[in-house]
Design an enzyme around this catalytic site. Structure first.
Site, PDB file in Angstrom:
ATOM      1  N   PRO A   3      46.011 -49.806   2.270  1.00  0.00           N
ATOM      2  CG  PRO A   3      44.318 -48.269   3.652  1.00  0.00           C
ATOM      3  CD  PRO A   3      45.560 -48.416   3.955  1.00  0.00           C
ATOM      4  CG  ASN A   4      40.863 -48.682  -0.063  1.00  0.00           C
ATOM      5  OD1 ASN A   4      39.659 -49.410  -0.419  1.00  0.00           O
ATOM      6  ND2 ASN A   4      40.502 -47.923   0.650  1.00  0.00           N
TER       7      ASN A   4
ATOM      8  NE  ARG B  60      41.074 -45.152  -3.712  1.00  0.00           N
ATOM      9  CZ  ARG B  60      41.884 -45.209  -2.528  1.00  0.00           C
ATOM     10  NH1 ARG B  60      43.454 -45.215  -3.369  1.00  0.00           N
ATOM     11  NH2 ARG B  60      41.808 -44.472  -1.651  1.00  0.00           N
TER      12      ARG B  60
ATOM     13  CE1 TYR C 255      44.433 -41.072  -4.120  1.00  0.00           C
ATOM     14  CE2 TYR C 255      42.351 -41.894  -4.619  1.00  0.00           C
ATOM     15  CZ  TYR C 255      43.220 -41.706  -4.189  1.00  0.00           C
ATOM     16  OH  TYR C 255      42.604 -40.562  -2.773  1.00  0.00           O
TER      17      TYR C 255
ATOM     18  CG  ASN D 244      50.403 -43.520  -0.392  1.00  0.00           C
ATOM     19  OD1 ASN D 244      49.416 -43.584   0.272  1.00  0.00           O
ATOM     20  ND2 ASN D 244      49.926 -43.565  -1.969  1.00  0.00           N
TER      21      ASN D 244
ATOM     22  CB  ALA E 232      43.136 -44.229   4.763  1.00  0.00           C
TER      23      ALA E 232
ATOM     24  CD  GLU F  64      53.252 -39.349   4.640  1.00  0.00           C
ATOM     25  OE1 GLU F  64      54.281 -39.094   5.591  1.00  0.00           O
ATOM     26  OE2 GLU F  64      52.203 -38.477   4.653  1.00  0.00           O
TER      27      GLU F  64
ATOM     28  CG  HIS G 119      50.241 -39.130   0.201  1.00  0.00           C
ATOM     29  ND1 HIS G 119      49.617 -40.269   0.941  1.00  0.00           N
ATOM     30  CD2 HIS G 119      51.745 -38.581   1.554  1.00  0.00           C
ATOM     31  CE1 HIS G 119      50.093 -40.108   2.504  1.00  0.00           C
ATOM     32  NE2 HIS G 119      50.564 -39.332   2.739  1.00  0.00           N
ATOM     33  CB  ILE G 120      49.152 -41.407  -5.993  1.00  0.00           C
ATOM     34  CG1 ILE G 120      49.951 -42.535  -5.975  1.00  0.00           C
ATOM     35  CG2 ILE G 120      48.668 -40.890  -6.968  1.00  0.00           C
ATOM     36  CD1 ILE G 120      48.945 -44.140  -6.099  1.00  0.00           C
TER      37      ILE G 120
ATOM     38  NE  ARG H 174      42.129 -36.658  -2.660  1.00  0.00           N
ATOM     39  CZ  ARG H 174      41.663 -37.795  -2.134  1.00  0.00           C
ATOM     40  NH1 ARG H 174      42.711 -38.618  -2.649  1.00  0.00           N
ATOM     41  NH2 ARG H 174      40.435 -38.646  -2.121  1.00  0.00           N
TER      42      ARG H 174
HETATM   43  C1  DQA Z   1      46.658 -41.634  -0.935  1.00  0.00           C
HETATM   44  C2  DQA Z   1      45.723 -40.368   0.261  1.00  0.00           C
HETATM   45  C3  DQA Z   1      45.098 -39.980   0.700  1.00  0.00           C
HETATM   46  O1  DQA Z   1      44.910 -39.192   1.447  1.00  0.00           O
HETATM   47  C4  DQA Z   1      44.385 -41.590   0.840  1.00  0.00           C
HETATM   48  O2  DQA Z   1      42.938 -42.177   1.887  1.00  0.00           O
HETATM   49  C5  DQA Z   1      44.619 -42.950   0.005  1.00  0.00           C
HETATM   50  C6  DQA Z   1      45.860 -42.346  -1.327  1.00  0.00           C
HETATM   51  C7  DQA Z   1      47.663 -41.180  -1.895  1.00  0.00           C
HETATM   52  O3  DQA Z   1      48.022 -41.883  -2.760  1.00  0.00           O
HETATM   53  O4  DQA Z   1      46.892 -39.966  -2.584  1.00  0.00           O
HETATM   54  O5  DQA Z   1      44.426 -44.034  -0.160  1.00  0.00           O
HETATM   55  O6  DQA Z   1      47.488 -42.054  -0.134  1.00  0.00           O
END
Ligand code: DQA
Length: 141
Positions: free
Chosen positions: A9-10, A17, A22, A71, A74, A95, A97-98, A104
């Site tokens: 998501p997102n 965003r 990011y 990825n 959330a 897995e 994460h950007i 964080r």
């Molecule tokens: C994320 C990190 C997650 O905590 C966050 O909810 C995201 C993006 C990242 O790519 O850094 O939406 O997966």
């Protein structure tokens, strides 16, 4: 057989965003980097804001994908259902994460998906996706 690049998501808003977290590159840039890293092997980049859709794509990957780069955004921190779907997948899973989730909020430090992932990359920006594709290819031999 292709490599699936699954995004939660997102991430459709990548580039717009919270660019301070990011970056300004988009999912199209991610797709280009992954295709370059995969060479002859086809990649299929997918993004959804719907958890059930993500689970359906992971099920589909059982027959159609040699490996998964995911990825989960959330859902990383919340979804036993995504973890269970990945547990039903037999190929390599990396897995990504950007952002550096460990730098964080505390709720981002735990990942359900890491219980299944063969490797985890965090904080390398979108370059992390290309490295993940390379790792999938290495694991496939
Ligand atoms: C994320 C990190 C997650 O905590 C966050 O909810 C995201 C993006 C990242 O790519 O850094 O939406 O997966």
């Amino acid at each position: 057989m292709t490599i699936y690049i699954l995004n939660g998501p997102n991430l459709n808003l990548l580039g717009k965003r919270q660019p301070e977290i990011y970056g300004r590159e988009t999912l199209e840039d991610v797709e280009r980097l992954c295709a370059e890293a995969a060479g002859e092997v086809p990649v299929k980049l997918l993004q959804t804001n719907w958890e059930g859709q993500m689970i359906d794509w992971i099920h589909e990957a059982r027959d159609r994908a040699r490996g998964i780069v995911i990825n989960p955004a959330a859902w990383t921190h919340t979804s036993v259902a995504v973890l269970d779907a990945l547990n039903a997948y037999e190929g390599p899973v990396i897995e990504v994460h950007i952002s550096n989730v460990h730098k964080r909020e505390a709720f981002r430090h735990h990942s359900y998906v890491s219980l299944r992932a063969d490797g985890v990359i965090a904080g390398l920006g979108i370059e992390g996706y290309a490295l993940a594709v390379r790792r999938v290819l290495t694991l496939l031999g």
